[in-house]
Design an enzyme around this catalytic site. Structure first.
Site, PDB file in Angstrom:
ATOM      1  N   ASP A 265      12.910   1.823   3.645  1.00  0.00           N
ATOM      2  CA  ASP A 265      11.941   1.487   4.688  1.00  0.00           C
ATOM      3  C   ASP A 265      10.627   2.235   4.408  1.00  0.00           C
ATOM      4  OD1 ASP A 265      11.095   0.408   7.130  1.00  0.00           O
ATOM      5  OD2 ASP A 265      11.872   2.096   8.300  1.00  0.00           O
ATOM      6  N   HIS A 266       9.531   1.533   4.403  1.00  0.00           N
ATOM      7  CA  HIS A 266       8.199   2.139   4.196  1.00  0.00           C
ATOM      8  C   HIS A 266       8.083   2.979   2.931  1.00  0.00           C
ATOM      9  CE1 HIS A 266       6.559   0.739   7.981  1.00  0.00           C
ATOM     10  NE2 HIS A 266       7.687   1.097   8.559  1.00  0.00           N
TER      11      HIS A 266
ATOM     12  N   GLU B 293       3.724  -5.430   2.885  1.00  0.00           N
ATOM     13  CA  GLU B 293       3.117  -5.424   4.228  1.00  0.00           C
ATOM     14  C   GLU B 293       1.629  -5.692   4.152  1.00  0.00           C
ATOM     15  OE1 GLU B 293       4.317  -2.367   7.051  1.00  0.00           O
ATOM     16  OE2 GLU B 293       2.412  -2.486   8.104  1.00  0.00           O
TER      17      GLU B 293
ATOM     18  N   HIS C  26       5.108   1.349  15.935  1.00  0.00           N
ATOM     19  CA  HIS C  26       6.265   2.245  15.830  1.00  0.00           C
ATOM     20  C   HIS C  26       6.354   3.212  17.009  1.00  0.00           C
ATOM     21  CE1 HIS C  26       5.771   0.964  11.573  1.00  0.00           C
ATOM     22  NE2 HIS C  26       7.079   0.879  11.680  1.00  0.00           N
ATOM     23  N   GLY C  27       7.576   3.669  17.274  1.00  0.00           N
ATOM     24  CA  GLY C  27       7.778   4.721  18.260  1.00  0.00           C
ATOM     25  C   GLY C  27       8.052   4.196  19.660  1.00  0.00           C
TER      26      GLY C  27
ATOM     27  N   SER D  14      11.293  -2.004  18.716  1.00  0.00           N
ATOM     28  CA  SER D  14      12.175  -1.465  19.764  1.00  0.00           C
ATOM     29  C   SER D  14      11.667  -1.886  21.137  1.00  0.00           C
ATOM     30  CB  SER D  14      12.238   0.069  19.676  1.00  0.00           C
ATOM     31  OG  SER D  14      13.163   0.446  18.676  1.00  0.00           O
TER      32      SER D  14
ATOM     33  N   ILE E 271      14.480  -1.914  13.957  1.00  0.00           N
ATOM     34  CA  ILE E 271      14.726  -1.153  15.188  1.00  0.00           C
ATOM     35  C   ILE E 271      15.231   0.249  14.849  1.00  0.00           C
ATOM     36  CG2 ILE E 271      16.182  -1.032  17.268  1.00  0.00           C
ATOM     37  CD1 ILE E 271      16.100  -4.221  17.116  1.00  0.00           C
TER      38      ILE E 271
HETATM   39  P1  13P Z   1      10.626   1.185  16.233  1.00  0.00           P
HETATM   40  O1  13P Z   1       9.968   2.531  16.265  1.00  0.00           O
HETATM   41  O2  13P Z   1       9.970   0.255  17.212  1.00  0.00           O
HETATM   42  O3  13P Z   1      12.079   1.234  16.428  1.00  0.00           O
HETATM   43  O4  13P Z   1      10.347   0.552  14.781  1.00  0.00           O
HETATM   44  C1  13P Z   1      11.127   0.926  13.682  1.00  0.00           C
HETATM   45  C2  13P Z   1      10.598   0.429  12.391  1.00  0.00           C
HETATM   46  O5  13P Z   1       9.720  -0.402  12.313  1.00  0.00           O
HETATM   47  C3  13P Z   1      11.184   0.986  11.161  1.00  0.00           C
HETATM   48  O6  13P Z   1      10.525   0.548  10.027  1.00  0.00           O
HETATM   49  O1  G3H Z   2       9.042   3.215  10.628  1.00  0.00           O
HETATM   50  C1  G3H Z   2       9.524   4.312  10.866  1.00  0.00           C
HETATM   51  C2  G3H Z   2      10.977   4.463  11.102  1.00  0.00           C
HETATM   52  O2  G3H Z   2      11.249   4.547  12.475  1.00  0.00           O
HETATM   53  C3  G3H Z   2      11.500   5.655  10.347  1.00  0.00           C
HETATM   54  O3  G3H Z   2      11.068   6.817  10.939  1.00  0.00           O
HETATM   55  O4  G3H Z   2      10.021   8.037   9.068  1.00  0.00           O
HETATM   56  O5  G3H Z   2      10.749   9.235  11.141  1.00  0.00           O
HETATM   57  O6  G3H Z   2      12.445   8.360   9.520  1.00  0.00           O
HETATM   58  P1  G3H Z   2      11.068   8.217  10.111  1.00  0.00           P
HETATM   59 ZN    ZN Z   3       8.431   0.225  10.261  1.00  0.00          ZN
END
Ligand code: 13P
Ligand code: G3H
Ligand code: ZN
Length: 336
Positions: free
Chosen positions: A98-99, A150, A194-195, A241, A282
């Site tokens: 992720d990211h 993205e 996010h968040g 979320s 999520i």
């Molecule tokens: P949320 O913070 O809305 O759960 O998003 C998570 C997310 O996009 C992880 O890449």
């Molecule tokens: O997009 C972010 C995800 O919620 C992952 O969060 O980088 O704090 O692990 P994190």
């Molecule tokens: Zn994300």
């Protein structure tokens, strides 16, 4: 080099093709620890949903990259055992970065058995984003690993990248980006973030009956325009979320302090899942549920110090959250 195929994992190609046709979205749940992965697998086997297990670079650092990779393998073994015991079908599982923000990170994940990676060049200028994404795609596709890119910037916190203001994805760029990079899916910005604080109270209206803050709707007009430019192409929604009041209230009741937390209403996500959106990310909803149950357990049993006694209820709450998402929001239940 360990191939994800040896670990029993799947890439996202077929998952997305089926989700697109079927009008649902694949859940992409983040995990950092054992209880989260147990809950994700239990919920997804019991609802018969395909699933993407997401690992951020922060999660990799926290949990140790080697252990995390083997947790992916462990998830597959646990899924097989659970499916057999319950006389259910096995479900496809992808292990996804992720990211990812550098080529080296994506390469390292691919070499250690990830079946899918995101390269997030959205904070770079367009040409640099194209160049970085293409570099990752060229390497990933040699190993049949799928890649998410993205375009557009979400506000909120993405690992070490903090974007104060969102920039909606420009439909004018998507066709060129997909063509030049060869990505398999595209994350877009249409109003999610996010968040747990996705909107300021001033941006919301108050539901007169419940007092709940209702945020402005997602920009479905931009999504529709994007769908026209790249027909049939899988779209990803990050920051999805819903920030359930049930868990925010529980956190606040038992000593926490979350003020004016606002998420994406479930009906907006249901609508998105029926469109070209094939993957919905999520993380925060799981974090909130875990925190709420841990706080409750400590408040009610201040003498408790066995981690199983507070992580167990937290894990049960996670199973409940993920099952409800698959069944009522993403529509992925029964699609294994
Ligand atoms: P949320 O913070 O809305 O759960 O998003 C998570 C997310 O996009 C992880 O890449
Ligand atoms: O997009 C972010 C995800 O919620 C992952 O969060 O980088 O704090 O692990 P994190
Ligand atoms: Zn994300």
């Amino acid at each position: 080099m360990v191939s994800y195929k040896e670990l029993g994992l799947s890439n996202t190609r077929e998952m997305f093709a089926k989700a697109f046709k079927g009008g649902y979205a694949i859940p992409a749940y983040n995990f950092n620890n054992m209880e989260q992965i147990q809950a994700i697998i239990t919920a997804c086997v019991e609802t018969q949903s395909p699933v993407i297990l997401q690992v951020s670079s922060g999660a990799r650092k926290y949990a140790n990259p080697t252990l995390l990779r083997w947790m992916g393998k462990g998830a597959v073994e646990m899924m097989k055992e659970l499916a057999k015991a319950k006389n259910l079908k096995e479900i496809p599982i992808a292990l996804h970065l992720d990211h990812g923000d550098t080529f080296e990170l994506a390469k390292s994940c691919i070499e250690s058995g990830f079946s899918s990676v995101m390269i997030d060049g959205s904070h770079h200028p367009y040409d640099k984003n194209v160049e970085l994404t293409k570099q990752v795609v060229d390497f990933a596709h040699q190993h049949d690993v799928t890649v998410e890119g993205e375009l557009g910037v979400l506000s909120g916190i993405e690992d070490d990248v903090v974007a104060a203001k969102s920039v909606y994805t420009s439909p004018d760029q998507v066709e060129d980006f997909v063509k030049k990079t060869g990505v398999d899916s595209l994350a877009i910005s249409i109003g999610t973030s996010h968040g747990a604080y996705k909107f300021k109270p001033a941006q919301c209206t108050k539901d007169p009956k419940t007092g709940v803050l209702v945020p402005p709707p997602l920009r479905f007009d931009i999504l529709e325009e994007i769908e026209k430019r790249i027909p049939g192409f899988p779209i990803v929604l990050h920051g999805a979320s819903s920030v359930a009041t049930e868990y925010v209230d529980m956190i606040n009741k038992f000593g926490g302090k979350l003020e004016a937390a606002v998420g994406i209403p479930e009906e907006q996500l249901r609508k998105a899942a029926k469109s070209a959106v094939c993957k919905i990310n999520i993380d925060s909803d799981g974090r909130l549920a875990m925190t709420a149950l841990i706080r409750k357990t400590f408040a009610e049993n201040p003498g408790e110090f066995d981690p199983r006694k507070y992580l167990g209820p937290a894990r049960d709450a996670l199973v409940k959250v993920y099952k409800a998402k698959n069944e009522n929001v993403l529509g992925s239940a029964g699609r294994a």
